[in-house]
Scaffold this motif. Structure first.
Motif, mmCIF file in Angstrom:
data_model
loop_
_atom_site.group_PDB
_atom_site.id
_atom_site.type_symbol
_atom_site.label_atom_id
_atom_site.label_comp_id
_atom_site.label_asym_id
_atom_site.label_seq_id
_atom_site.Cartn_x
_atom_site.Cartn_y
_atom_site.Cartn_z
ATOM 1 N N GLY A 100 0.698 -1.277 -0.088
ATOM 2 C CA GLY A 100 -0.019 0.058 -0.142
ATOM 3 C C GLY A 100 0.899 1.369 -0.216
ATOM 4 N N ASN A 101 0.188 2.335 -0.192
ATOM 5 C CA ASN A 101 0.966 3.731 0.093
ATOM 6 C C ASN A 101 1.256 3.959 1.263
ATOM 7 N N ILE A 102 2.519 3.538 1.990
ATOM 8 C CA ILE A 102 2.656 3.609 3.180
ATOM 9 C C ILE A 102 3.291 4.999 3.412
ATOM 10 N N ASN A 103 3.611 5.597 2.457
ATOM 11 C CA ASN A 103 4.259 6.996 2.832
ATOM 12 C C ASN A 103 2.985 7.978 3.080
ATOM 13 N N ILE A 140 -1.818 -1.419 -9.847
ATOM 14 C CA ILE A 140 -1.524 -1.704 -11.357
ATOM 15 C C ILE A 140 -1.196 -0.655 -11.957
ATOM 16 N N VAL A 141 -1.776 0.437 -11.916
ATOM 17 C CA VAL A 141 -1.455 1.869 -12.458
ATOM 18 C C VAL A 141 0.198 2.029 -12.378
ATOM 19 N N GLY A 142 0.617 1.872 -10.958
ATOM 20 C CA GLY A 142 2.062 2.062 -10.701
ATOM 21 C C GLY A 142 2.818 1.104 -11.605
ATOM 22 N N ALA A 143 2.306 -0.311 -11.641
ATOM 23 C CA ALA A 143 3.312 -1.331 -12.321
ATOM 24 C C ALA A 143 3.532 -0.809 -13.848
ATOM 25 N N TYR A 169 6.115 -6.480 -11.092
ATOM 26 C CA TYR A 169 6.191 -5.245 -11.118
ATOM 27 C C TYR A 169 4.963 -4.817 -9.955
ATOM 28 N N LEU A 170 4.316 -5.671 -9.335
ATOM 29 C CA LEU A 170 3.170 -5.484 -8.492
ATOM 30 C C LEU A 170 3.791 -5.248 -7.088
ATOM 31 N N ASN A 192 -11.549 -3.181 -4.676
ATOM 32 C CA ASN A 192 -10.412 -2.783 -4.996
ATOM 33 C C ASN A 192 -9.081 -3.460 -4.343
ATOM 34 N N PHE A 193 -9.362 -4.627 -4.004
ATOM 35 C CA PHE A 193 -8.477 -5.610 -3.486
ATOM 36 C C PHE A 193 -7.877 -6.837 -4.335
ATOM 37 N N LEU A 194 -6.585 -6.685 -4.425
ATOM 38 C CA LEU A 194 -5.734 -7.650 -4.974
ATOM 39 C C LEU A 194 -6.764 -8.140 -6.500
ATOM 40 N N LEU A 195 -7.107 -7.358 -7.084
ATOM 41 C CA LEU A 195 -7.504 -7.465 -8.342
ATOM 42 C C LEU A 195 -6.971 -8.264 -9.376
ATOM 43 N N TRP A 196 -5.485 -7.962 -9.673
ATOM 44 C CA TRP A 196 -4.830 -8.775 -10.714
ATOM 45 C C TRP A 196 -4.711 -10.347 -9.942
ATOM 46 N N GLN A 197 -4.328 -10.109 -8.606
ATOM 47 C CA GLN A 197 -3.870 -11.417 -8.193
ATOM 48 C C GLN A 197 -4.907 -12.493 -7.831
ATOM 49 N N CYS A 198 -6.190 -12.045 -7.906
ATOM 50 C CA CYS A 198 -7.557 -12.911 -7.524
ATOM 51 C C CYS A 198 -8.210 -13.660 -8.912
ATOM 52 N N ALA A 199 -7.246 -13.391 -9.979
ATOM 53 C CA ALA A 199 -7.997 -13.933 -11.342
ATOM 54 C C ALA A 199 -8.349 -15.425 -11.052
ATOM 55 N N TYR A 200 -7.799 -16.215 -10.384
ATOM 56 C CA TYR A 200 -8.457 -17.575 -10.210
ATOM 57 C C TYR A 200 -8.534 -18.033 -8.727
ATOM 58 N N THR A 201 -8.714 -16.999 -8.014
ATOM 59 C CA THR A 201 -8.924 -17.250 -6.493
ATOM 60 C C THR A 201 -10.432 -17.809 -6.215
ATOM 61 N N GLU A 202 -10.444 -18.723 -5.334
ATOM 62 C CA GLU A 202 -11.815 -19.018 -4.906
ATOM 63 C C GLU A 202 -12.317 -18.242 -3.838
ATOM 64 N N PHE A 203 -13.731 -17.559 -3.929
ATOM 65 C CA PHE A 203 -14.143 -16.548 -3.018
ATOM 66 C C PHE A 203 -15.003 -17.426 -2.157
ATOM 67 N N VAL A 204 -14.946 -17.101 -0.980
ATOM 68 C CA VAL A 204 -16.056 -17.611 0.082
ATOM 69 C C VAL A 204 -16.546 -16.534 0.925
ATOM 70 N N PHE A 205 -18.028 -16.031 0.962
ATOM 71 C CA PHE A 205 -18.477 -14.992 1.290
ATOM 72 C C PHE A 205 -19.011 -15.697 2.844
ATOM 73 N N LEU A 206 -18.613 -14.877 3.827
ATOM 74 C CA LEU A 206 -19.564 -15.265 5.144
ATOM 75 C C LEU A 206 -20.304 -14.163 5.711
ATOM 76 N N ASP A 207 -21.536 -14.571 6.269
ATOM 77 C CA ASP A 207 -22.316 -13.465 6.898
ATOM 78 C C ASP A 207 -21.843 -12.997 8.193
ATOM 79 N N VAL A 208 -20.901 -13.658 8.911
ATOM 80 C CA VAL A 208 -20.377 -13.178 9.903
ATOM 81 C C VAL A 208 -19.848 -11.724 10.138
ATOM 82 N N LEU A 209 -20.108 -10.898 10.960
ATOM 83 C CA LEU A 209 -19.387 -9.604 11.083
ATOM 84 C C LEU A 209 -18.151 -9.801 11.506
ATOM 85 N N TRP A 210 -16.923 -9.130 10.977
ATOM 86 C CA TRP A 210 -15.479 -9.239 11.152
ATOM 87 C C TRP A 210 -15.256 -9.354 12.667
ATOM 88 N N PRO A 211 -15.628 -8.442 13.424
ATOM 89 C CA PRO A 211 -15.447 -8.735 15.009
ATOM 90 C C PRO A 211 -16.074 -9.788 15.758
#
Length: 235
Positions: A100-103, A140-143, A169-170, A192-211
Protein backbone atom coordinates in the motif's frame (compact mmCIF):
# COMPACT_ATOMS: atom_id res chain seq x y z
CA UNK A 1 -3.16 -25.54 -2.41
CA UNK A 2 -1.26 -27.95 -0.17
CA UNK A 3 -1.60 -31.73 -0.40
CA UNK A 4 -3.93 -31.65 2.61
CA UNK A 5 -6.43 -29.34 0.91
CA UNK A 6 -5.33 -26.37 3.01
CA UNK A 7 -4.92 -23.15 0.96
CA UNK A 8 -1.33 -22.01 0.62
CA UNK A 9 -2.46 -18.37 0.65
CA UNK A 10 -5.60 -16.89 2.21
CA UNK A 11 -6.62 -13.26 1.71
CA UNK A 12 -9.28 -11.69 3.91
CA UNK A 13 -11.43 -8.60 3.46
CA UNK A 14 -12.24 -7.78 7.08
CA UNK A 15 -15.68 -6.21 6.72
CA UNK A 16 -18.45 -5.38 9.17
CA UNK A 17 -16.81 -3.51 12.06
CA UNK A 18 -19.21 -0.57 11.78
CA UNK A 19 -22.31 -2.73 11.50
CA UNK A 20 -21.18 -4.81 14.47
CA UNK A 21 -21.02 -1.65 16.57
CA UNK A 22 -24.33 -0.28 15.24
CA UNK A 23 -26.15 -3.50 16.15
CA UNK A 24 -25.00 -2.97 19.72
CA UNK A 25 -25.70 0.81 19.78
CA UNK A 26 -21.98 1.47 20.11
CA UNK A 27 -19.71 3.92 18.30
CA UNK A 28 -18.12 2.61 15.09
CA UNK A 29 -14.75 2.94 16.80
CA UNK A 30 -15.65 0.12 19.20
CA UNK A 31 -16.21 -2.15 16.23
CA UNK A 32 -12.68 -1.49 14.99
CA UNK A 33 -11.30 -2.23 18.45
CA UNK A 34 -13.15 -5.54 18.61
CA UNK A 35 -12.04 -6.32 15.06
CA UNK A 36 -8.41 -6.27 16.21
CA UNK A 37 -9.16 -9.30 18.39
CA UNK A 38 -10.44 -11.14 15.32
CA UNK A 39 -7.13 -10.42 13.58
CA UNK A 40 -5.35 -12.39 16.30
CA UNK A 41 -7.71 -15.33 15.82
CA UNK A 42 -7.18 -15.28 12.05
CA UNK A 43 -3.39 -15.20 12.35
CA UNK A 44 -3.33 -17.98 14.97
CA UNK A 45 -5.86 -20.06 13.08
CA UNK A 46 -3.95 -19.88 9.80
CA UNK A 47 -0.65 -20.75 11.49
CA UNK A 48 -2.21 -23.73 13.25
CA UNK A 49 -3.70 -25.32 10.14
CA UNK A 50 -0.63 -24.82 7.98
CA UNK A 51 -1.49 -21.82 5.82
CA UNK A 52 1.78 -20.28 4.62
CA UNK A 53 0.56 -16.85 3.49
CA UNK A 54 -2.15 -14.61 4.94
CA UNK A 55 -3.03 -11.19 3.51
CA UNK A 56 -5.33 -8.86 5.42
CA UNK A 57 -7.09 -5.81 3.97
CA UNK A 58 -6.70 -3.44 6.91
CA UNK A 59 -7.17 0.04 5.39
CA UNK A 60 -7.99 0.85 1.79
CA UNK A 61 -6.98 3.92 -0.20
CA UNK A 62 -10.68 4.84 -0.21
CA UNK A 63 -10.82 4.72 3.59
CA UNK A 64 -9.03 8.08 3.68
CA UNK A 65 -12.43 9.57 2.77
CA UNK A 66 -13.94 8.54 6.11
CA UNK A 67 -14.52 11.05 8.95
CA UNK A 68 -11.25 12.34 10.40
CA UNK A 69 -12.20 11.12 13.89
CA UNK A 70 -12.53 7.56 12.62
CA UNK A 71 -9.28 7.78 10.66
CA UNK A 72 -7.39 9.08 13.70
CA UNK A 73 -8.83 6.29 15.84
CA UNK A 74 -7.79 3.68 13.32
CA UNK A 75 -4.27 5.11 13.21
CA UNK A 76 -4.17 4.89 17.00
CA UNK A 77 -5.38 1.30 16.83
CA UNK A 78 -2.63 0.45 14.33
CA UNK A 79 -0.04 1.97 16.68
CA UNK A 80 -1.35 -0.01 19.62
CA UNK A 81 -1.60 -3.28 17.68
CA UNK A 82 1.89 -3.10 16.18
CA UNK A 83 3.51 -2.25 19.51
CA UNK A 84 1.59 -4.83 21.52
CA UNK A 85 1.73 -7.69 19.02
CA UNK A 86 5.31 -7.35 17.77
CA UNK A 87 6.82 -9.78 20.29
CA UNK A 88 3.94 -12.26 19.93
CA UNK A 89 4.33 -12.24 16.15
CA UNK A 90 8.06 -12.83 16.48
CA UNK A 91 7.59 -15.68 18.93
CA UNK A 92 4.97 -17.29 16.67
CA UNK A 93 7.31 -17.30 13.68
CA UNK A 94 5.27 -14.77 11.70
CA UNK A 95 7.01 -12.70 9.02
CA UNK A 96 5.15 -9.39 8.59
CA UNK A 97 5.10 -7.46 5.32
CA UNK A 98 3.10 -4.42 4.18
CA UNK A 99 1.66 -3.29 0.86
CA UNK A 100 0.00 0.00 0.00
CA UNK A 101 0.90 3.68 -0.06
CA UNK A 102 2.72 3.56 3.27
CA UNK A 103 4.17 7.05 2.72
CA UNK A 104 0.68 8.50 3.25
CA UNK A 105 0.56 7.18 6.82
CA UNK A 106 1.72 9.25 9.84
CA UNK A 107 5.50 9.29 10.26
CA UNK A 108 5.49 7.37 13.55
CA UNK A 109 3.43 4.56 12.02
CA UNK A 110 5.88 4.36 9.13
CA UNK A 111 8.65 3.92 11.72
CA UNK A 112 6.66 1.19 13.50
CA UNK A 113 6.09 -0.59 10.19
CA UNK A 114 9.84 -0.66 9.54
CA UNK A 115 10.46 -1.96 13.06
CA UNK A 116 7.88 -4.74 12.70
CA UNK A 117 9.29 -5.79 9.32
CA UNK A 118 12.85 -5.77 10.63
CA UNK A 119 11.97 -7.68 13.81
CA UNK A 120 10.10 -10.44 11.96
CA UNK A 121 12.06 -10.71 8.69
CA UNK A 122 13.80 -13.93 9.73
CA UNK A 123 10.54 -15.77 10.43
CA UNK A 124 8.98 -18.18 7.96
CA UNK A 125 6.12 -20.11 9.58
CA UNK A 126 3.52 -17.65 8.26
CA UNK A 127 3.98 -14.71 5.90
CA UNK A 128 1.48 -12.07 7.05
CA UNK A 129 0.95 -9.25 4.56
CA UNK A 130 -1.03 -6.25 5.79
CA UNK A 131 -2.61 -4.01 3.14
CA UNK A 132 -2.55 -0.46 4.53
CA UNK A 133 -3.58 2.56 2.47
CA UNK A 134 -3.85 0.03 -0.35
CA UNK A 135 -5.78 0.16 -3.60
CA UNK A 136 -5.37 -2.44 -6.32
CA UNK A 137 -6.16 -0.14 -9.24
CA UNK A 138 -3.47 2.29 -8.07
CA UNK A 139 -1.07 -0.64 -7.66
CA UNK A 140 -1.67 -1.74 -11.26
CA UNK A 141 -1.30 1.82 -12.56
CA UNK A 142 2.03 2.05 -10.72
CA UNK A 143 3.21 -1.17 -12.36
CA UNK A 144 2.21 0.13 -15.81
CA UNK A 145 4.07 3.39 -15.22
CA UNK A 146 7.22 1.52 -14.20
CA UNK A 147 7.05 -0.66 -17.30
CA UNK A 148 6.38 2.42 -19.44
CA UNK A 149 9.49 4.11 -18.06
CA UNK A 150 11.57 1.07 -19.01
CA UNK A 151 10.14 1.15 -22.53
CA UNK A 152 10.85 4.88 -22.76
CA UNK A 153 14.44 4.30 -21.63
CA UNK A 154 14.91 1.60 -24.27
CA UNK A 155 15.37 -1.10 -21.62
CA UNK A 156 12.26 -3.06 -22.56
CA UNK A 157 10.30 -3.91 -25.70
CA UNK A 158 6.49 -3.87 -25.45
CA UNK A 159 6.25 -7.41 -26.83
CA UNK A 160 8.39 -8.63 -23.93
CA UNK A 161 5.63 -7.81 -21.44
CA UNK A 162 3.61 -10.80 -20.26
CA UNK A 163 1.56 -11.76 -17.21
CA UNK A 164 4.59 -12.90 -15.22
CA UNK A 165 6.39 -9.64 -15.80
CA UNK A 166 3.41 -7.56 -14.71
CA UNK A 167 3.13 -9.67 -11.55
CA UNK A 168 6.76 -8.91 -10.74
CA UNK A 169 6.03 -5.18 -10.86
CA UNK A 170 3.13 -5.40 -8.43
CA UNK A 171 3.58 -4.81 -4.70
CA UNK A 172 2.95 -8.49 -4.03
CA UNK A 173 6.00 -9.62 -5.98
CA UNK A 174 7.34 -12.78 -4.36
CA UNK A 175 4.01 -13.66 -2.77
CA UNK A 176 1.91 -16.34 -4.52
CA UNK A 177 -1.59 -15.37 -5.65
CA UNK A 178 -4.33 -16.13 -3.11
CA UNK A 179 -5.93 -19.57 -3.30
CA UNK A 180 -8.84 -18.46 -1.14
CA UNK A 181 -10.35 -15.04 -0.51
CA UNK A 182 -12.70 -14.65 2.46
CA UNK A 183 -14.98 -11.64 2.88
CA UNK A 184 -17.00 -11.25 6.03
CA UNK A 185 -20.30 -9.37 6.65
CA UNK A 186 -22.17 -10.92 3.73
CA UNK A 187 -20.98 -8.37 1.15
CA UNK A 188 -19.93 -9.89 -2.17
CA UNK A 189 -17.39 -7.69 -3.90
CA UNK A 190 -13.61 -7.19 -4.03
CA UNK A 191 -13.58 -3.49 -3.12
CA UNK A 192 -10.37 -2.74 -5.03
CA UNK A 193 -8.41 -5.53 -3.32
CA UNK A 194 -5.89 -7.71 -5.19
CA UNK A 195 -7.76 -7.41 -8.51
CA UNK A 196 -4.92 -8.84 -10.61
CA UNK A 197 -3.86 -11.44 -8.07
CA UNK A 198 -7.36 -12.90 -7.61
CA UNK A 199 -7.86 -13.91 -11.26
CA UNK A 200 -8.34 -17.58 -10.27
CA UNK A 201 -8.90 -17.28 -6.54
CA UNK A 202 -11.81 -19.10 -4.90
CA UNK A 203 -14.16 -16.73 -3.05
CA UNK A 204 -16.04 -17.55 0.16
CA UNK A 205 -18.46 -14.95 1.54
CA UNK A 206 -19.43 -15.29 5.20
CA UNK A 207 -22.41 -13.61 6.86
CA UNK A 208 -20.46 -13.19 10.11
CA UNK A 209 -19.36 -9.62 10.91
CA UNK A 210 -15.59 -9.31 11.23
CA UNK A 211 -15.45 -8.62 15.02
CA UNK A 212 -17.29 -11.94 15.53
CA UNK A 213 -14.89 -13.88 13.27
CA UNK A 214 -13.33 -16.88 15.02
CA UNK A 215 -11.20 -19.89 14.14
CA UNK A 216 -14.39 -21.87 13.56
CA UNK A 217 -15.36 -19.44 10.78
CA UNK A 218 -11.94 -19.84 9.22
CA UNK A 219 -12.45 -23.61 9.28
CA UNK A 220 -15.84 -23.27 7.56
CA UNK A 221 -14.26 -21.25 4.75
CA UNK A 222 -11.34 -23.65 4.35
CA UNK A 223 -13.69 -26.66 4.22
CA UNK A 224 -15.77 -24.92 1.55
CA UNK A 225 -12.60 -24.23 -0.40
CA UNK A 226 -11.43 -27.85 -0.09
CA UNK A 227 -14.76 -29.08 -1.48
CA UNK A 228 -14.25 -27.21 -4.76
CA UNK A 229 -12.38 -28.34 -7.85
CA UNK A 230 -10.13 -25.62 -9.24
CA UNK A 231 -9.91 -25.82 -13.04
CA UNK A 232 -8.15 -22.58 -13.99
CA UNK A 233 -10.28 -22.36 -17.13
CA UNK A 234 -9.71 -26.00 -18.14
CA UNK A 235 -12.16 -28.91 -18.09
Amino acid sequence: MTETGIPNHIAIIMDGNGRWAKKRSLQRLRGHEKGADAVRDAVKGCAEIGVRYLTLYAFSSENWNRPIEEINHLMGLFRFFFKKEMKALCDAGVNVKFIGNINKLPDDIQVLIKEVCEATKGNSKLILTIALSYGSQSEIVGAMKSLGEKIKAGELEPNEIDEDMISRYLETDGIPDPDLLIRTSGEKRLSNFLLWQCAYTEFVFLDVLWPDFQKADLQVAVEEYASRQRRYGAL
